[in-house]
Design a protein around this motif. Structure first.
Motif, PDB file in Angstrom:
ATOM      1  N   UNK A 266      56.695  61.151 112.033  1.00 56.40           N
ATOM      2  CA  UNK A 266      55.599  60.184 111.934  1.00 56.40           C
ATOM      3  C   UNK A 266      55.931  59.120 110.889  1.00 56.40           C
ATOM      4  N   UNK A 267      55.315  57.990 111.072  1.00 60.13           N
ATOM      5  CA  UNK A 267      55.485  56.885 110.134  1.00 60.13           C
ATOM      6  C   UNK A 267      54.167  56.116 110.132  1.00 60.13           C
ATOM      7  N   UNK A 268      53.737  55.694 108.963  1.00 63.55           N
ATOM      8  CA  UNK A 268      52.440  55.006 108.931  1.00 63.55           C
ATOM      9  C   UNK A 268      52.408  53.960 107.838  1.00 63.55           C
ATOM     10  N   UNK A 269      51.492  53.020 108.029  1.00 64.24           N
ATOM     11  CA  UNK A 269      51.315  51.962 107.049  1.00 64.24           C
ATOM     12  C   UNK A 269      49.839  51.640 106.932  1.00 64.24           C
ATOM     13  N   UNK A 270      49.393  51.486 105.723  1.00 66.55           N
ATOM     14  CA  UNK A 270      48.035  50.997 105.501  1.00 66.55           C
ATOM     15  C   UNK A 270      48.170  49.614 104.871  1.00 66.55           C
ATOM     16  N   UNK A 271      47.521  48.641 105.490  1.00 72.19           N
ATOM     17  CA  UNK A 271      47.630  47.266 105.015  1.00 72.19           C
ATOM     18  C   UNK A 271      46.253  46.640 105.209  1.00 72.19           C
ATOM     19  N   UNK A 272      45.537  46.401 104.093  1.00 67.98           N
ATOM     20  CA  UNK A 272      44.168  45.903 104.229  1.00 67.98           C
ATOM     21  C   UNK A 272      43.365  46.871 105.066  1.00 67.98           C
ATOM     22  N   UNK A 273      42.675  46.343 106.059  1.00 71.35           N
ATOM     23  CA  UNK A 273      41.861  47.223 106.892  1.00 71.35           C
ATOM     24  C   UNK A 273      42.681  47.902 107.983  1.00 71.35           C
TER      25      UNK A 273
END
Lengths: 625, 512
Positions: free
Chosen positions: B441-448
């Motif tokens: 898995x790979x994830x990113x949180x950017x603003x909303x």
């Protein structure tokens, strides 16, 4: 046309409400508390400050599931709001019969509070969407007159707001509000009733210290003889104890009394029911806050039945001696000890006042309906007589004045223990909304020295339990008093009391205001018989049998004086005298110890002082500080 | 037990003293730091984060007198990598340890009998010698450093042990597998193996077939003598007492409420009374059976809460409270095995906590974690912040507090300005995760925005896109509607991933 029809319906509803049963069936949705917008989540806030500790309770409406539970308290300093504390709103269950509701209270206890100045405060809740602002007043130590407004009985057949009271109280601007009990008449819905109470009175409560005492209706009973917390078998309560769950009683106390100064001895009674009796200083007045129901003995089974109910005596031939229980309890040992200890503490204090649910007399002849005459009602603190006398004995030792409510009949009484007028005065304030009428209608002329006043039936009487009471004023329900705010309130003798305590002259002025009056107008009239002014010294009205030598003090004004009878070491009284020259009275001959000065460290003690019958003794005790 | 609830309001009080002079004096005193890391405690497991069933008055009290973070993330959704990145300030595209690696090429590392005899079978893949950790940095700053609890970053005989990685003192589980029982036959105190008075009951033992699952007596083998949690708490208390005269840093890697379900009876009884009777857990989903699995989970959390309360009381007793920062957080989202029922507790509320959404996943339930910080006089009571932050921010934050600079590049950003309300808070452009397990898995949180790849090992490199402002449960993929956002996330994925040194953590789909 449509409009007119609507008006008629409204009138009809009001009339129906007025005559309807005051105790609505539980569960009825007369106040929607579950759909309050987040912005309005805070209903009201109550506080006291004592010994530089602020205690404040914010009462919230139920919060929606995902609304933040943290509640913050901020004060304004140099124009900036500063958070001084935060807490989680209590989601403890209210307990049976409201076990599905939660308490929704947020409590703050701030030590080292600066009581030398006013502070604006605000409470924030629901993720800071809701704010509620008020004023924590400075301790009015330099004020000559401390004003207390006294309320009782907020009957639920009229759930409207109380704009007349709010306007008057704002104008009279008391330093302390005292609600003596029955803030709620919704026996199984205290949460809703308390929120409604907040809607009705929050506007004046938020800006000044407030004392509330829960009484019988608050905890869901017609009457309560608490018997130290045992379980009652019915909600009539006359076998003693509490009918609803201990958790419910504690939830009611949590809402109404958490903000009081820390309890003097908060050890719970039976079943974990909390205890809150304590004291509160406002300026130079020290108030004892008493629980005269929690420890009291219940009548059922202890005395022979003499009427339709165990607590009502309707038999005219009854012998008052048969109902006195020498071992019967009103305040109980714990509170009597508290009064004895607290009554001796006079540091920074000029006068002492006791606040409790009800008065130590059964001062009414007709109950409920005019035709129903009762000889004695054991819900009153005229019973048990021995316990009543013990309480009055304790209170006169500090020249205590007593403010209470509950009776639905405003009275001013000078109490007697062995002789008429040998103890203190009480002021029973009228009800906010008078649920149950009572009348003072003595059949005979009074004994003894007349009491001035235009009302009939003033003076020395025995109450239904043969207690000596001297009636100074009463406010019977009367057809004569229809006022512009709504006839029913005037008729039913509703209103509130105001007490002005002058710490310099030591005068105590009692005012009794009907509902609907506008006190700001020149023609505002109190109930007939008021105002009444007495002096602090009248609260130990007992006639002197002997006198100590005259005392002249130099280097100190208004010293505290404690008189102790040496053979028994009994404290006769403790009080702050006025001026620098006085002659203490005593009630038997013999030798006395006198302590004079300022507590705690500047006291002088004189032993072996002889009391003599003659007031005009030559001997003078000169004391230099 | 009811008393605890009744006392709650008074235990939450925050006292406002006349602080100015005292505060001025304390400017010159380095604050003590206690960082408490719970194990598998979900975002919704605490009262102050909305938990409705489990009572946590002491941790709630930290929140009301301090600050709560509502957008705080772990660096990785399982134990070892989360701890590595917490301690090193690097995210999972740069960190040494990026997954749980039991280092199985040493032998049968799941044989508890063998492990008891042979310490070289214990532990996880080690941190390299010379790694910069919070421990090494705070030691430089003059702190006495200690870790009590679960380590998981290097077996007992390796360079990875706490005493080689910046900690003056260690007590607890070296090995995460050992932590699969709260009644192990030994724990470690520094480099010393301390035998415990427990018989060997290997983790993952089932309830015997002939045993009556409804009879509490059937579970006697799963509650023994030396309860590791209690021993660790005692050592922690001793550490604080021993170091009360000098600044200390305590990393309390508390193993609760990670399964197995083993909690003090008084707490279990309390919740049995509260929840009522329930179906026993006989052990078919691993760890140990329990007669009352729901009550046991709640009991573990409340016991942890009680431990926190004990620490606060100790600090007050020693006069250290005013000058101690307490941070409370968790290593990842709630568990799905060992008899736990995260959906019943709504343990990741408002996020999903079912298997596949909580622990070991980069979905919000797996990585969004509570973080509370309390620092009397510095942090305003009852504060809540939505600052986007991650556990790899803790290292730079602590460095700023004690006034030192970490060496080399750090992925974290200090959140000290948010704690104190003073100075400018630098913001993350994004928070990055990769997880070489759970399908890759790979994830990113950017603003909303939240972008996530869920099945990299199956060569599925599609990025799903969620608008967390409207869709906290990540149910509505809007990648079709915002190709430019997806494009940007893709390029950040590419930029932030660096190949791991350890083969186990390499992702071949990225060309590692």
């Amino acid at each position: 046309m449509v409009k007119k029809k609507y008006t008629i319906i409204v009138v009809l509803i009001l009339v129906l409400n007025f005559f309807g049963n005051a105790q609505k069936p539980s569960g009825e949705n007369w106040l929607d508390i579950d759909n309050v917008p987040d912005e309005d989540a805070i209903c009201f806030a109550l506080y006291t400050v004592n010994n530089n500790i602020l205690k404040l309770t914010a009462q919230l409406y139920p919060l929606q599931k995902d609304v933040d539970r943290i509640v913050k308290l901020q004060i304004q300093k140099e124009g900036q709001w500063k958070t001084i504390a935060a807490t989680l709103v209590s989601e403890e269950s209210y307990g049976w019969p409201q076990e599905d509701e939660k308490q929704w209270t947020a409590h703050f206890r701030i030590e080292e509070w600066d009581s030398s100045q006013d502070y604006r405060y605000r409470v924030l809740a629901a993720g800071e969407k809701a704010t509620y602002e008020g004023l924590v007043r400075k301790d009015p130590v330099e004020k000559e007159e401390i004003v207390v407004a006294g309320f009782t009985g907020n009957g639920n057949y009229d759930r409207r707001l109380k704009p007349d009271i709010i306007k008057n109280i704002k104008a009279q601007d008391p330093d302390l509000l005292f609600f003596s009990g029955d803030q709620s008449y919704d026996h199984e819905q205290h949460l809703q009733a308390w929120l409604l109470f907040g809607q009705q009175f929050g506007e004046i409560i938020k800006d000044r210290p407030t004392v509330c005492l829960p009484d019988d209706h608050d905890i869901g009973q017609g009457n309560v003889w608490g018997e130290a917390g045992i379980k009652a078998n019915s909600n009539a309560g006359n076998d003693g104890g509490y009918y609803y769950s201990a958790q419910y009683v504690n939830s009611v106390q949590n809402a109404q009394t958490w903000h009081l100064p820390d309890g003097y001895d908060p050890t719970p009674v039976e079943r974990g029911i909390g205890v809150y009796y304590t004291s509160l200083k406002i300026g130079k007045i020290d108030f004892a806050i008493l629980e005269d129901r929690k420890f009291k003995t219940g009548p059922k089974g202890l005395i022979p039945p003499m009427g339709p109910r165990p607590d009502h005596i309707t038999d005219p031939e009854y012998d008052y001696m048969t109902v006195d229980l020498p071992e019967g309890i009103i305040l109980g040992d714990r509170q009597l000890r508290f009064l004895d200890e607290w009554g001796q503490e006079w540091q920074g204090i000029n006068m002492k006042v006791a606040l409790s649910q009800t008065i130590f007399a059964n001062a009414a002849h007709r109950h409920g309906k005019y035709d129903y005459t009762l000889f004695a009602d054991m819900d009153s603190n005229g019973w048990p007589q021995s316990a009543r006398n013990r309480a009055l004995e304790s209170m006169r030792k500090f020249f205590g004045f007593h403010i209470a409510g509950d009776q639905h009949l405003a009275t001013v009484i000078h109490h007697g223990i062995n002789q008429y007028r040998d103890a203190g005065f009480s002021f029973c304030v009228p009800s906010i909304v008078n649920y149950y009428n009572r009348w003072w209608t003595p059949l005979k002329e009074p004994d003894g020295k007349p009491v001035p006043g235009s009302l009939d039936g003033l003076g020395d009487y025995y109450d239904g339990f043969h207690n000596k009471v001297t009636m100074y004023a009463y406010a019977n329900p009367s057809e004569k008093r229809k006022n512009k705010w709504g006839g029913e309130w005037g008729e039913r003798a509703a209103g509130y009391g105001l007490v002005r305590l002058n710490v310099k002259t030591r005068d105590i002025k009692m005012e009794c205001w009907p509902r609907g009056v506008d006190v700001t107008t020149a023609d505002a009239e109190q109930y007939e018989g008021w105002p009444i002014t007495i002096n602090q010294m009248d609260n130990y009205g007992r006639e002197a049998i002997a006198y100590l030598p005259e005392i002249k003090v130099s280097g100190m004004e208004n010293p505290v004086v404690q008189v102790i009878y040496e053979p028994t070491e009994e404290i006769v009284y403790t009080v702050r005298f006025q001026g620098s020259q006085f002659q203490p009275k005593v009630f038997k001959e013999g030798t006395y110890t006198v302590k004079i000065g300022e507590q705690p460290n500047n006291l002088k003690t004189f032993y072996g002082i002889n009391a003599q019958e003659d007031e005009k003794i030559d001997k003078v005790l000169n004391i230099d500080f | 037990m009811n008393k605890i609830t009744i006392l709650l309001p008074s235990s939450l009080l925050f006292f406002l003293g006349c602080q100015s002079q005292q505060e001025a004096d304390k400017e010159h005193t380095k604050p003590n730091i206690i960082y408490i890391l719970a194990d598998d405690l979900g975002y919704g497991d605490l009262g102050c984060y909305g938990q409705q069933k489990i009572e946590t008055p002491n941790i709630d009290a930290l929140a009301v007198s301090g600050i709560r973070f509502t957008q705080h993330y772990t660096s990785s959704p399982v134990c070892a990598p989360a701890r590595c990145m917490l301690l090193t300030g690097l995210h999972s595209g740069h960190a040494q340890i990026r997954g749980n690696d039991e280092w199985a090429d040493r032998g049968d590392v799941w044989d508890f009998e063998a492990m008891a005899k042979n310490a070289s079978l214990e532990g996880q893949r080690p941190l390299k010698a010379g790694t910069q950790t919070i421990g090494t940095l705070l030691k430089q700053a003059g702190y006495k450093t200690g870790i009590v609890g679960k380590w998981g970053l290097g077996g007992p005989l390796t360079e990875g042990i706490p005493n080689n990685q910046g900690f003056d003192f260690f007590y607890g589980y070296n090995c995460q597998r050992q932590a699969h029982t709260f009644f192990p036959v030994h724990l470690w105190k520094n480099t010393e193996k301390v035998p415990l008075n427990n018989k060997m009951i290997p983790p993952h033992t089932l309830l015997p077939k002939e045993a009556d699952p409804f009879d509490p007596e059937s579970y006697n083998d799963f509650w023994l003598t030396d309860y590791a949690s209690e021993l660790m708490q005692n050592e922690l208390i001793q550490f604080i007492k021993n170091n009360k005269n000098e600044p200390f840093f305590m990393y309390y890697a508390n193993p609760i409420p990670h399964v197995p379900l083993q909690a003090p009876k008084r707490w279990v009884d309390y919740y049995v009374k509260k929840f009522g009777d329930e179906e026993p857990y006989t052990g078919d989903k691993g760890y140990f059976p329990h007669r009352y699995p729901l009550a046991a989970y709640a009991a573990m959390v409340s016991y942890l809460d009680e431990q926190v309360g004990e620490i606060v009381a100790l600090l007050k007793e020693l006069g250290l409270y005013e000058n101690t920062i307490i941070v409370f957080s968790s290593d990842n989202g709630p568990s799905f095995n060992g008899g736990t029922d995260s959906p019943w507790f709504d343990s990741a509320h408002p996020f999903k906590s079912e298997q596949g959404w909580g622990k070991a996943n980069l979905t919000e339930g797996g990585i969004r974690i509570p973080m509370i910080a309390q620092w009397p006089g510095k942090i305003e009571p009852g504060t809540k912040t939505d600052l986007l932050s991650a556990q790899y921010d803790v290292l730079p934050t602590l460095c700023e507090i004690v006034g030192i600079e970490p060496e080399g590049k750090i992925d974290g950003i200090s959140f000290l300005p948010t704690l104190t309300g003073e100075g400018n808070q630098n913001a993350h452009e994004f928070i990055y995760w990769e997880f070489p397990a759970s399908g890759g898995q790979q994830a990113l949180r950017m603003g909303k925005w939240k972008g996530i790849r869920k099945n990299i090992f199956q060569d599925d490199l599609q990025i799903l896109l969620y608008n967390l402002e409207e869709d906290v449960q990540e149910q509505n993929d809007v990648s079709d509607q915002y190709p430019e956002i997806v494009q940007k996330i893709d390029s950040i994925f590419l930029q932030e991933h660096t190949p791991a040194e350890l083969d186990r953590f390499k992702i071949k789909q990225f060309g590692d």
